[in-house]
Enzyme design. Structure first.
Site, mmCIF file in Angstrom:
data_model
loop_
_atom_site.group_PDB
_atom_site.id
_atom_site.type_symbol
_atom_site.label_atom_id
_atom_site.label_comp_id
_atom_site.label_asym_id
_atom_site.label_seq_id
_atom_site.Cartn_x
_atom_site.Cartn_y
_atom_site.Cartn_z
ATOM 1 N N PRO A 10 0.788 -1.226 0.000
ATOM 2 C CA PRO A 10 0.000 0.000 0.000
ATOM 3 C C PRO A 10 0.823 1.281 0.000
ATOM 4 O O PRO A 10 1.877 1.357 0.622
ATOM 5 C CB PRO A 10 -0.836 -0.104 1.279
ATOM 6 N N ASN A 11 0.311 2.232 -0.732
ATOM 7 C CA ASN A 11 0.820 3.600 -0.841
ATOM 8 C C ASN A 11 2.101 3.734 -1.653
ATOM 9 O O ASN A 11 2.561 4.849 -1.885
ATOM 10 C CB ASN A 11 1.008 4.235 0.548
ATOM 11 N N ARG A 18 5.146 11.123 -2.379
ATOM 12 C CA ARG A 18 4.858 10.821 -0.978
ATOM 13 C C ARG A 18 6.116 10.960 -0.131
ATOM 14 O O ARG A 18 7.069 10.205 -0.290
ATOM 15 C CB ARG A 18 4.336 9.387 -0.869
ATOM 16 N N TYR A 23 11.256 8.830 1.529
ATOM 17 C CA TYR A 23 11.220 7.739 0.561
ATOM 18 C C TYR A 23 11.942 8.034 -0.745
ATOM 19 O O TYR A 23 12.054 7.163 -1.599
ATOM 20 C CB TYR A 23 9.768 7.355 0.255
ATOM 21 N N ASN A 75 8.091 -5.484 -1.226
ATOM 22 C CA ASN A 75 8.052 -4.385 -0.274
ATOM 23 C C ASN A 75 6.627 -4.385 0.259
ATOM 24 O O ASN A 75 5.725 -3.845 -0.381
ATOM 25 C CB ASN A 75 8.389 -3.051 -0.937
ATOM 26 N N ALA A 78 3.200 -0.948 4.649
ATOM 27 C CA ALA A 78 2.548 -1.019 5.964
ATOM 28 C C ALA A 78 2.137 -2.439 6.339
ATOM 29 O O ALA A 78 2.034 -2.758 7.529
ATOM 30 C CB ALA A 78 1.339 -0.095 5.994
ATOM 31 N N GLU A 99 12.674 -9.481 1.308
ATOM 32 C CA GLU A 99 11.913 -8.332 1.805
ATOM 33 C C GLU A 99 12.734 -7.069 1.561
ATOM 34 O O GLU A 99 13.938 -7.034 1.830
ATOM 35 C CB GLU A 99 11.659 -8.517 3.304
ATOM 36 N N HIS A 101 12.755 -2.599 1.746
ATOM 37 C CA HIS A 101 12.155 -1.354 2.223
ATOM 38 C C HIS A 101 13.007 -0.181 1.771
ATOM 39 O O HIS A 101 14.245 -0.271 1.779
ATOM 40 C CB HIS A 101 12.048 -1.335 3.749
ATOM 41 N N ARG A 108 13.051 4.018 12.704
ATOM 42 C CA ARG A 108 11.800 4.787 12.640
ATOM 43 C C ARG A 108 10.971 4.532 13.888
ATOM 44 O O ARG A 108 11.498 4.102 14.901
ATOM 45 C CB ARG A 108 11.055 4.414 11.359
#
Length: 149
Positions: A10-11, A18, A23, A75, A78, A99, A101, A108
């Site tokens: 998502p996103n 964004r 990012y 990725n 969320a 995985e 990111h 974070r």
């Protein structure tokens, strides 16, 4: 020749606009194009899906079990911190995955430090912006001969 699947949660369709300070400025289309080209130069194919819907990502993982997918780069965004269902899909199909990111999730908020995927992934790349994807693809290409045996 191997088939690599790139999944984005998502996103991530908003990359480039964004929170660019967090990012980066690369958009997802450019990231996918770069990875597709790099995979092709290495003799592999790469297909990609981005979805804001958990069930679509799960269904795509299920399809990967029978469509010739050799390895997944994901990725989860969320869903990294929330999706037991997506984790279970990877366990069910037993396809190796990496995985990835863009940000360093360990630098974070506290809730972002927990991943439902890291312990079952063959590796994790985190914190290098768009380069994270390229590093994950390089690792995938390196691992593929052992996976294909």
């Amino acid at each position: 020749m191997a088939n690599i699947l790139l999944l984005n949660g998502p996103n991530l369709n908003l990359l480039g606009s964004r929170e660019p300070g967090l990012y980066g400025s690369a958009n997802l289309e450019d990231i996918v194009a770069t990875l597709t080209s790099s995979a092709g130069q290495a003799g592999h194919t790469l297909s990609a899906l981005q979805s804001n819907a958990e069930h679509q990502l799960i269904e795509r993982v299920h399809c990967a079990a029978t469509d010739g997918t050799d390895l997944v780069i994901i990725n989860p965004a969320a869903f990294t911190h929330t999706s037991i269902a997506l984790r279970d899909a990877f366990l069910a199909v037993a396809i190796p995955f990496i995985e990835v990111h863009l940000s360093n999730i360990y630098n974070r908020e506290a809730f972002r430090k927990d991943s439902y995927f890291s312990d079952i992934a063959i590796g994790v790349v985190s914190g290098f912006g768009a380069l994270s994807y390229q590093l994950a693809l390089a690792a995938a290409i390196e691992k593929l001969p052992a996976i294909e045996q």
